[in-house]
Write a protein that holds these residues in place. Structure first.
Motif, PDB file in Angstrom:
ATOM      1  N   VAL A 119      -7.621  50.040-164.500  1.00 36.71           N
ATOM      2  CA  VAL A 119      -8.473  51.134-163.980  1.00 36.71           C
ATOM      3  C   VAL A 119      -7.943  52.137-163.262  1.00 36.71           C
ATOM      4  N   THR A 120      -8.477  53.489-163.899  1.00 33.58           N
ATOM      5  CA  THR A 120      -7.713  54.711-163.566  1.00 33.58           C
ATOM      6  C   THR A 120      -9.000  55.467-163.450  1.00 33.58           C
ATOM      7  N   PRO A 121      -9.203  56.699-162.655  1.00 39.05           N
ATOM      8  CA  PRO A 121     -10.312  57.557-162.634  1.00 39.05           C
ATOM      9  C   PRO A 121     -10.802  58.128-164.018  1.00 39.05           C
ATOM     10  N   GLY A 122      -9.654  58.561-164.784  1.00 38.45           N
ATOM     11  CA  GLY A 122      -9.854  59.086-166.179  1.00 38.45           C
ATOM     12  C   GLY A 122     -10.484  57.997-167.178  1.00 38.45           C
ATOM     13  N   LEU A 123      -9.955  56.726-166.927  1.00 39.73           N
ATOM     14  CA  LEU A 123     -10.418  55.772-167.830  1.00 39.73           C
ATOM     15  C   LEU A 123     -11.974  55.371-167.378  1.00 39.73           C
ATOM     16  N   LEU A 124     -12.298  55.543-166.313  1.00 42.81           N
ATOM     17  CA  LEU A 124     -13.894  55.136-165.873  1.00 42.81           C
ATOM     18  C   LEU A 124     -14.693  55.988-166.185  1.00 42.81           C
ATOM     19  N   SER A 125     -14.333  57.172-166.304  1.00 43.92           N
ATOM     20  CA  SER A 125     -15.138  58.309-166.585  1.00 43.92           C
ATOM     21  C   SER A 125     -15.860  58.336-168.007  1.00 43.92           C
ATOM     22  N   ARG A 126     -15.213  57.357-168.873  1.00 46.08           N
ATOM     23  CA  ARG A 126     -15.663  57.229-170.311  1.00 46.08           C
ATOM     24  C   ARG A 126     -17.002  56.445-170.324  1.00 46.08           C
ATOM     25  N   TYR A 127     -17.439  55.784-169.278  1.00 49.12           N
ATOM     26  CA  TYR A 127     -18.491  54.928-169.050  1.00 49.12           C
ATOM     27  C   TYR A 127     -19.561  55.331-168.340  1.00 49.12           C
ATOM     28  N   GLU A 128     -20.855  55.251-169.108  1.00 45.84           N
ATOM     29  CA  GLU A 128     -22.089  55.620-168.112  1.00 45.84           C
ATOM     30  C   GLU A 128     -22.331  54.266-166.965  1.00 45.84           C
ATOM     31  N   VAL A 129     -21.882  53.001-167.310  1.00 42.73           N
ATOM     32  CA  VAL A 129     -22.127  51.850-166.609  1.00 42.73           C
ATOM     33  C   VAL A 129     -20.959  51.158-166.379  1.00 42.73           C
ATOM     34  N   ILE A 130     -20.425  50.596-165.467  1.00 44.62           N
ATOM     35  CA  ILE A 130     -19.375  49.654-165.226  1.00 44.62           C
ATOM     36  C   ILE A 130     -19.926  48.502-164.787  1.00 44.62           C
ATOM     37  N   VAL A 131     -19.474  47.262-165.142  1.00 39.40           N
ATOM     38  CA  VAL A 131     -19.752  45.881-164.912  1.00 39.40           C
ATOM     39  C   VAL A 131     -18.742  45.326-164.466  1.00 39.40           C
ATOM     40  N   LEU A 132     -18.894  44.874-163.191  1.00 43.67           N
ATOM     41  CA  LEU A 132     -17.803  43.942-162.365  1.00 43.67           C
ATOM     42  C   LEU A 132     -18.243  42.435-162.592  1.00 43.67           C
ATOM     43  N   GLU A 133     -17.423  41.719-163.197  1.00 40.27           N
ATOM     44  CA  GLU A 133     -17.357  40.439-163.386  1.00 40.27           C
ATOM     45  C   GLU A 133     -15.996  39.731-163.238  1.00 40.27           C
ATOM     46  N   LYS A 134     -15.919  38.458-162.755  1.00 41.81           N
ATOM     47  CA  LYS A 134     -14.498  38.223-162.529  1.00 41.81           C
ATOM     48  C   LYS A 134     -13.795  38.943-162.003  1.00 41.81           C
ATOM     49  N   SER A 135     -14.274  39.554-160.792  1.00 39.40           N
ATOM     50  CA  SER A 135     -13.410  40.874-160.105  1.00 39.40           C
ATOM     51  C   SER A 135     -13.180  40.639-158.782  1.00 39.40           C
ATOM     52  N   LYS A 136     -12.836  39.220-158.305  1.00 40.48           N
ATOM     53  CA  LYS A 136     -12.808  39.086-156.833  1.00 40.48           C
ATOM     54  C   LYS A 136     -11.678  39.977-156.298  1.00 40.48           C
ATOM     55  N   THR A 137     -10.640  39.741-157.000  1.00 40.80           N
ATOM     56  CA  THR A 137      -9.284  40.669-156.031  1.00 40.80           C
ATOM     57  C   THR A 137      -9.321  42.035-156.868  1.00 40.80           C
ATOM     58  N   VAL A 138      -9.104  42.975-156.009  1.00 40.98           N
ATOM     59  CA  VAL A 138      -9.086  44.428-156.517  1.00 40.98           C
ATOM     60  C   VAL A 138      -7.904  44.990-155.671  1.00 40.98           C
ATOM     61  N   PRO A 139      -7.142  45.634-156.176  1.00 36.09           N
ATOM     62  CA  PRO A 139      -6.275  46.560-155.772  1.00 36.09           C
ATOM     63  C   PRO A 139      -6.820  48.010-155.199  1.00 36.09           C
ATOM     64  N   PHE A 140      -6.156  48.502-154.279  1.00 34.26           N
ATOM     65  CA  PHE A 140      -6.846  49.566-153.423  1.00 34.26           C
ATOM     66  C   PHE A 140      -6.807  50.789-154.450  1.00 34.26           C
ATOM     67  N   ARG A 141      -6.080  51.204-155.526  1.00 30.48           N
ATOM     68  CA  ARG A 141      -6.035  52.317-156.558  1.00 30.48           C
ATOM     69  C   ARG A 141      -7.406  52.137-157.166  1.00 30.48           C
ATOM     70  N   ALA A 142      -7.616  50.658-157.644  1.00 27.63           N
ATOM     71  CA  ALA A 142      -8.896  50.452-158.309  1.00 27.63           C
ATOM     72  C   ALA A 142      -9.924  50.685-157.636  1.00 27.63           C
ATOM     73  N   LEU A 143      -9.970  50.063-156.428  1.00 28.17           N
ATOM     74  CA  LEU A 143     -11.104  50.549-155.471  1.00 28.17           C
ATOM     75  C   LEU A 143     -11.593  51.909-155.331  1.00 28.17           C
ATOM     76  N   SER A 144     -10.348  52.640-155.274  1.00 30.81           N
ATOM     77  CA  SER A 144     -10.594  53.877-154.969  1.00 30.81           C
ATOM     78  C   SER A 144     -10.980  54.958-156.146  1.00 30.81           C
ATOM     79  N   SER A 145     -10.662  54.406-157.440  1.00 32.10           N
ATOM     80  CA  SER A 145     -11.148  54.921-158.586  1.00 32.10           C
ATOM     81  C   SER A 145     -12.614  54.583-158.720  1.00 32.10           C
ATOM     82  N   LEU A 146     -13.013  53.277-158.309  1.00 33.62           N
ATOM     83  CA  LEU A 146     -14.409  53.023-158.456  1.00 33.62           C
ATOM     84  C   LEU A 146     -15.390  53.820-157.606  1.00 33.62           C
TER      85      LEU A 146
END
Length: 291
Positions: free
Chosen positions: A93-120
């Motif tokens: 997960v990066t900010p540039g990658l997430l910008s591709r999507y109109e909707v993000i779905v989080l499943e099987k996503s219990k553990t999240v590193p800081f940089r991914a959380l910041s990108s979200l």
């Protein structure tokens, strides 16, 4: 002939009114005040001539947590073959990658590193919509990449950080601030609320619609939730609407929460595929996906 200027003015006023109405429709659709399917014929026009593209939904998953994103994507590919979907590893997960999507779905996503959380967080601030399920984001960690990035920032961008932070350099402040955040942490405080616990559904656990005329719940009555489904229990913020509750013999708690942020945030206490209801899953993506 004397009436001709008056007729021209009337036609001009009608034309201007139609243009303003079109502009208004574009604005309220763009900012997701309404879904284009609500107005007959508008969705096709908007997607073809305004957006000129089809939406992509990103399914972000990690190594642990409730849900089976591959099963959900497979179900969608059968029921909604025109919907574009992509599976995304949490570590990618990066900010540039997430910008591709109109909707993000989080499943099987219990553990999240800081940089991914910041990108979200940046994704939501820029107008994206989020489907947040069960225990996703409830275990926030600093991994090796997070720590290395903090060291680099400490040595470059934030050399003088200690001057305004009680003598603590950026790296020390970063560790103390983000290493031990409980539950959803600051991210949850901003967007949803506090994560309390997980519990398994029993043989008597049901989803009960609260706002029955909501598009998300169209045609949906009380639904039994399969036993042993991993459910998330949260303490919701005051600015969220509870669309449905979960009820069993001993307790009742939020099943579906909605927040209008820039886009929309929908929290589901269960993985979407767990209900085994194609109508419900279709409702979710009809509601969130514009084109």
């Amino acid at each position: 002939m004397a009436d001709q200027p008056s007729v021209v003015r009337d036609i001009t006023h009608i034309f201007v009114l139609l243009v303003l109405l079109l502009v208004l429709l574009v604005i309220v659709t763009k900012f997701k005040v309404i879904h284009p399917s609500v107005i007959p014929g508008w969705q096709g026009t908007y997607c073809t001539y305004i957006e000129q593209k089809h939406s992509i939904v990103g399914f972000v998953y990690g190594a642990d947590g409730a849900g089976d994103p591959e099963k959900l994507v497979e179900q969608l590919s059968k029921n909604r073959p025109t919907l574009r979907t992509e599976l995304v590893r949490m570590g990618d997960v990066t900010p540039g990658l997430l910008s591709r999507y109109e909707v993000i779905v989080l499943e099987k996503s219990k553990t999240v590193p800081f940089r991914a959380l910041s990108s979200l967080e940046g994704y939501l601030d820029s107008g994206g919509s989020l489907v947040w399920t069960s225990d996703s984001l409830s275990k926030q960690v600093l991994d090796d990449r997070d720590l290395e990035e903090a060291r680099q920032l400490n040595a470059t961008t934030y050399k003088n950080w200690a001057n305004s932070h009680d003598g603590k350099d950026y790296y020390t402040w970063f560790i103390e601030s983000y290493q031990n955040q409980p539950g959803f942490g600051e991210f949850g405080n901003k967007f949803l609320g506090g994560f309390l616990k997980t519990q398994k559904a029993t043989g008597r656990t049901e989803l009960n619609p609260v706002i029955r005329d909501h598009l998300l719940l169209a045609g949906i009555q009380r639904i039994s939730i399969p036993a042993n489904t991993q459910l998330g229990v949260v303490n919701q913020n005051d600015d969220l609407n509870m669309l449905a509750s979960i009820e069993d013999a001993t307790a009742s708690f939020p099943a579906i929460l909605e927040k209008k942020y820039v886009g929309r945030i929908l929290y589901f206490a269960f993985p979407l595929e767990a209900l085994e209801s194609s109508s419900f899953v279709d409702n979710v993506f009809d509601y969130l996906v514009t084109c």
